[in-house]
Design a protein around this motif. Structure first.
Motif, PDB file in Angstrom:
ATOM      1  N   VAL A 126       2.565  -5.959  -8.371  1.00 30.85           N
ATOM      2  CA  VAL A 126       2.635  -7.387  -8.070  1.00 30.85           C
ATOM      3  C   VAL A 126       4.041  -7.945  -8.233  1.00 30.85           C
ATOM      4  N   GLN A 127       4.881  -7.254  -9.039  1.00 24.56           N
ATOM      5  CA  GLN A 127       6.273  -7.685  -9.186  1.00 24.56           C
ATOM      6  C   GLN A 127       7.188  -7.085  -8.125  1.00 24.56           C
ATOM      7  N   GLY A 128       6.620  -6.318  -7.200  1.00 22.94           N
ATOM      8  CA  GLY A 128       7.435  -5.695  -6.168  1.00 22.94           C
ATOM      9  C   GLY A 128       8.190  -4.484  -6.661  1.00 22.94           C
ATOM     10  N   ARG A 129       7.673  -3.785  -7.663  1.00 26.77           N
ATOM     11  CA  ARG A 129       8.322  -2.591  -8.202  1.00 26.77           C
ATOM     12  C   ARG A 129       7.629  -1.337  -7.691  1.00 26.77           C
ATOM     13  N   ASP A 130       8.406  -0.329  -7.417  1.00 27.54           N
ATOM     14  CA  ASP A 130       7.887   0.922  -6.865  1.00 27.54           C
ATOM     15  C   ASP A 130       7.090   1.663  -7.932  1.00 27.54           C
ATOM     16  N   LEU A 131       5.796   1.881  -7.667  1.00 35.15           N
ATOM     17  CA  LEU A 131       4.932   2.532  -8.649  1.00 35.15           C
ATOM     18  C   LEU A 131       5.260   4.002  -8.821  1.00 35.15           C
ATOM     19  N   PHE A 132       5.715   4.658  -7.772  1.00 29.74           N
ATOM     20  CA  PHE A 132       6.096   6.074  -7.890  1.00 29.74           C
ATOM     21  C   PHE A 132       7.246   6.224  -8.887  1.00 29.74           C
ATOM     22  N   SER A 133       8.228   5.358  -8.807  1.00 28.89           N
ATOM     23  CA  SER A 133       9.353   5.419  -9.744  1.00 28.89           C
ATOM     24  C   SER A 133       8.902   5.083 -11.157  1.00 28.89           C
ATOM     25  N   ARG A 134       7.997   4.117 -11.294  1.00 29.18           N
ATOM     26  CA  ARG A 134       7.532   3.744 -12.623  1.00 29.18           C
ATOM     27  C   ARG A 134       6.693   4.857 -13.250  1.00 29.18           C
ATOM     28  N   ALA A 158       0.843  -1.200   0.000  1.00 29.66           N
ATOM     29  CA  ALA A 158       0.000   0.000   0.000  1.00 29.66           C
ATOM     30  C   ALA A 158       0.881   1.254   0.000  1.00 29.66           C
ATOM     31  N   PRO A 159       0.338   2.399  -0.413  1.00 28.26           N
ATOM     32  CA  PRO A 159       1.114   3.640  -0.379  1.00 28.26           C
ATOM     33  C   PRO A 159       1.642   3.938   1.019  1.00 28.26           C
ATOM     34  N   SER A 160       2.905   4.358   1.090  1.00 30.24           N
ATOM     35  CA  SER A 160       3.554   4.653   2.363  1.00 30.24           C
ATOM     36  C   SER A 160       4.578   5.755   2.110  1.00 30.24           C
ATOM     37  N   TRP A 161       5.260   6.171   3.192  1.00 28.59           N
ATOM     38  CA  TRP A 161       6.285   7.205   3.035  1.00 28.59           C
ATOM     39  C   TRP A 161       7.423   6.704   2.167  1.00 28.59           C
ATOM     40  N   GLN A 162       7.746   5.433   2.282  1.00 30.84           N
ATOM     41  CA  GLN A 162       8.839   4.874   1.493  1.00 30.84           C
ATOM     42  C   GLN A 162       8.423   4.639   0.039  1.00 30.84           C
ATOM     43  N   HIS A 163       7.159   4.266  -0.157  1.00 29.06           N
ATOM     44  CA  HIS A 163       6.633   4.027  -1.508  1.00 29.06           C
ATOM     45  C   HIS A 163       5.322   4.810  -1.637  1.00 29.06           C
ATOM     46  N   PRO A 164       5.383   6.089  -2.039  1.00 32.20           N
ATOM     47  CA  PRO A 164       4.186   6.952  -2.027  1.00 32.20           C
ATOM     48  C   PRO A 164       3.020   6.421  -2.848  1.00 32.20           C
ATOM     49  N   PHE A 165       3.304   5.718  -3.957  1.00 36.11           N
ATOM     50  CA  PHE A 165       2.232   5.190  -4.798  1.00 36.11           C
ATOM     51  C   PHE A 165       2.043   3.684  -4.595  1.00 36.11           C
ATOM     52  N   GLU A 212      -8.763  -5.097  -7.306  1.00 42.50           N
ATOM     53  CA  GLU A 212      -9.467  -5.629  -6.130  1.00 42.50           C
ATOM     54  C   GLU A 212      -8.552  -5.710  -4.922  1.00 42.50           C
ATOM     55  N   LEU A 213      -7.251  -5.848  -5.160  1.00 42.59           N
ATOM     56  CA  LEU A 213      -6.287  -5.921  -4.061  1.00 42.59           C
ATOM     57  C   LEU A 213      -5.771  -4.541  -3.667  1.00 42.59           C
ATOM     58  N   GLY A 214      -5.970  -3.581  -4.519  1.00 37.54           N
ATOM     59  CA  GLY A 214      -5.519  -2.215  -4.226  1.00 37.54           C
ATOM     60  C   GLY A 214      -5.823  -1.299  -5.393  1.00 37.54           C
ATOM     61  N   VAL A 215      -6.730  -0.348  -5.180  1.00 38.41           N
ATOM     62  CA  VAL A 215      -7.133   0.534  -6.276  1.00 38.41           C
ATOM     63  C   VAL A 215      -5.979   1.409  -6.753  1.00 38.41           C
ATOM     64  N   TYR A 216      -4.987   1.611  -5.895  1.00 37.05           N
ATOM     65  CA  TYR A 216      -3.846   2.453  -6.255  1.00 37.05           C
ATOM     66  C   TYR A 216      -3.030   1.856  -7.397  1.00 37.05           C
ATOM     67  N   GLN A 217      -3.212   0.558  -7.685  1.00 39.95           N
ATOM     68  CA  GLN A 217      -2.470  -0.074  -8.766  1.00 39.95           C
ATOM     69  C   GLN A 217      -2.757   0.615 -10.111  1.00 39.95           C
ATOM     70  N   ALA A 218      -3.991   1.034 -10.305  1.00 39.12           N
ATOM     71  CA  ALA A 218      -4.372   1.710 -11.551  1.00 39.12           C
ATOM     72  C   ALA A 218      -4.656   3.190 -11.351  1.00 39.12           C
ATOM     73  N   LEU A 219      -4.817   3.612 -10.098  1.00 39.20           N
ATOM     74  CA  LEU A 219      -5.218   4.992  -9.825  1.00 39.20           C
ATOM     75  C   LEU A 219      -4.159   5.996 -10.268  1.00 39.20           C
ATOM     76  N   PHE A 220      -2.929   5.797  -9.867  1.00 38.44           N
ATOM     77  CA  PHE A 220      -1.906   6.815 -10.099  1.00 38.44           C
ATOM     78  C   PHE A 220      -1.485   6.918 -11.574  1.00 38.44           C
ATOM     79  N   PRO A 221      -1.303   5.810 -12.301  1.00 34.72           N
ATOM     80  CA  PRO A 221      -1.054   5.985 -13.749  1.00 34.72           C
ATOM     81  C   PRO A 221      -2.219   6.674 -14.458  1.00 34.72           C
ATOM     82  N   GLY A 222      -3.456   6.337 -14.044  1.00 32.82           N
ATOM     83  CA  GLY A 222      -4.610   7.003 -14.650  1.00 32.82           C
ATOM     84  C   GLY A 222      -4.656   8.485 -14.338  1.00 32.82           C
TER      85      GLY A 222
END
Length: 297
Positions: free
Chosen positions: A80-88, A69-76, A258-268
């Protein structure tokens, strides 16, 4: 008998016209759309340019936290591959904008001369291109893009070519319309009467007078190019994984919403923000080049 005469005073010079940059800045202060659009576009371009410095992790670096989930270390959050969404998202701006800008530039480089020539020459030459453009306009844009990318093969180069082909007729029609009226102006007729050739007339008289509408169209085309790239990448026909792209990450994140809306929220949200910025910039530039507003500026 000589009469002493005083030297004539030099004629008063009219005040120098304000520079275009100064007038643009004044227009930004009066037009919130131009100001907000310019700020958003500038921020996105700077983010794309300095993405490797801004991203805390690599695009494909495993941070050992899957679907975090979003946190201070990983804002976004993480995917599922364990990659930081903020960096991507940050690094994906290079690919998304790196497709939109070249495709629009290529469409303008080809469509602008065609539009000026068809409008200036007219006759059968104009009719042939108008019929060709009508055929392209009659095709559903996204279906035509899907068919063309599927035929060429999914790659960044083919994606740029596909989007450029889609927008060449639109650019040509935008350039053709003002050329039809400008070619009848007195200064154009005078240039032709004094023997100026076609390239000279187009470069010196037609192009400077349609530059404003073309800049407006370019800004609006960038927003639609981003949407087209995102749609094709979303369908798996654009930028291929594991390369980061807003559209590709949106499509991948949709599978795990379903496991986390943030998966698609931030790229959108990034796609929405970029499209909003280019549209606001286009609206502001339209007002900036409006002759009635130019006289009052």
């Amino acid at each position: 008998m000589s009469v002493a005469t005083e030297p004539l005073a030099p004629a008063a010079q009219p005040p120098a016209a304000p520079s275009e940059l100064r007038r643009f800045l004044r227009c930004m202060r009066r037009d919130p759309a131009l100001l907000v659009g310019s700020v958003i576009v500038l921020a996105l371009v700077l983010m794309a340019l300095f993405a490797p410095l801004l991203a805390p992790y690599g695009a494909n670096e495993n941070v050992r936290v899957m679907l975090g989930a979003p946190s201070w270390q990983h804002p976004f959050g993480t995917n599922v591959q364990g990659r930081d969404l903020f960096s991507r998202v940050i690094l994906g701006s290079r690919n998304s904008l790196g497709v939109a800008f070249p495709s629009v530039a290529l469409a303008i480089a080809i469509g602008l001369p065609i539009g000026m020539l068809t409008g200036y020459i007219g006759g059968r030459f104009d009719s042939v291109f108008i019929r060709l453009f009508d055929i392209v306009f009659a095709l559903p844009t996204i279906l035509f893009a899907i068919a063309l990318v599927a035929y060429l093969g999914p790659s960044t180069r083919n994606l740029i070519l596909t989007i450029a082909v889609l927008y060449i007729p639109r650019v040509a029609m935008v350039a053709r319309a003002p050329t039809l009226s400008i070619k009848t102006r007195e200064y154009v007729l005078a240039a032709r009467m004094f023997g100026s050739g076609l390239p000279w007339v187009l470069r010196k008289h037609i192009l400077p007078n349609i530059a404003g509408p073309m800049l407006v169209e370019a800004s609006l085309l960038l927003s639609t190019a981003l949407l087209t790239e995102a749609a094709l990448s979303f369908l798996g026909l654009g930028i291929q994984p594991p390369e980061p792209s807003w559209g590709a990450d949106l499509g991948k994140g949709r599978e795990f919403m379903e496991l986390g809306v943030y998966q698609a929220l931030f790229p959108g949200l990034m796609i929405m923000l970029a499209v909003l910025g280019f549209n606001l910039l286009g609206d502001g530039l339209r007002d900036f080049f409006d002759p009635r507003i130019r006289k009052s500026a």
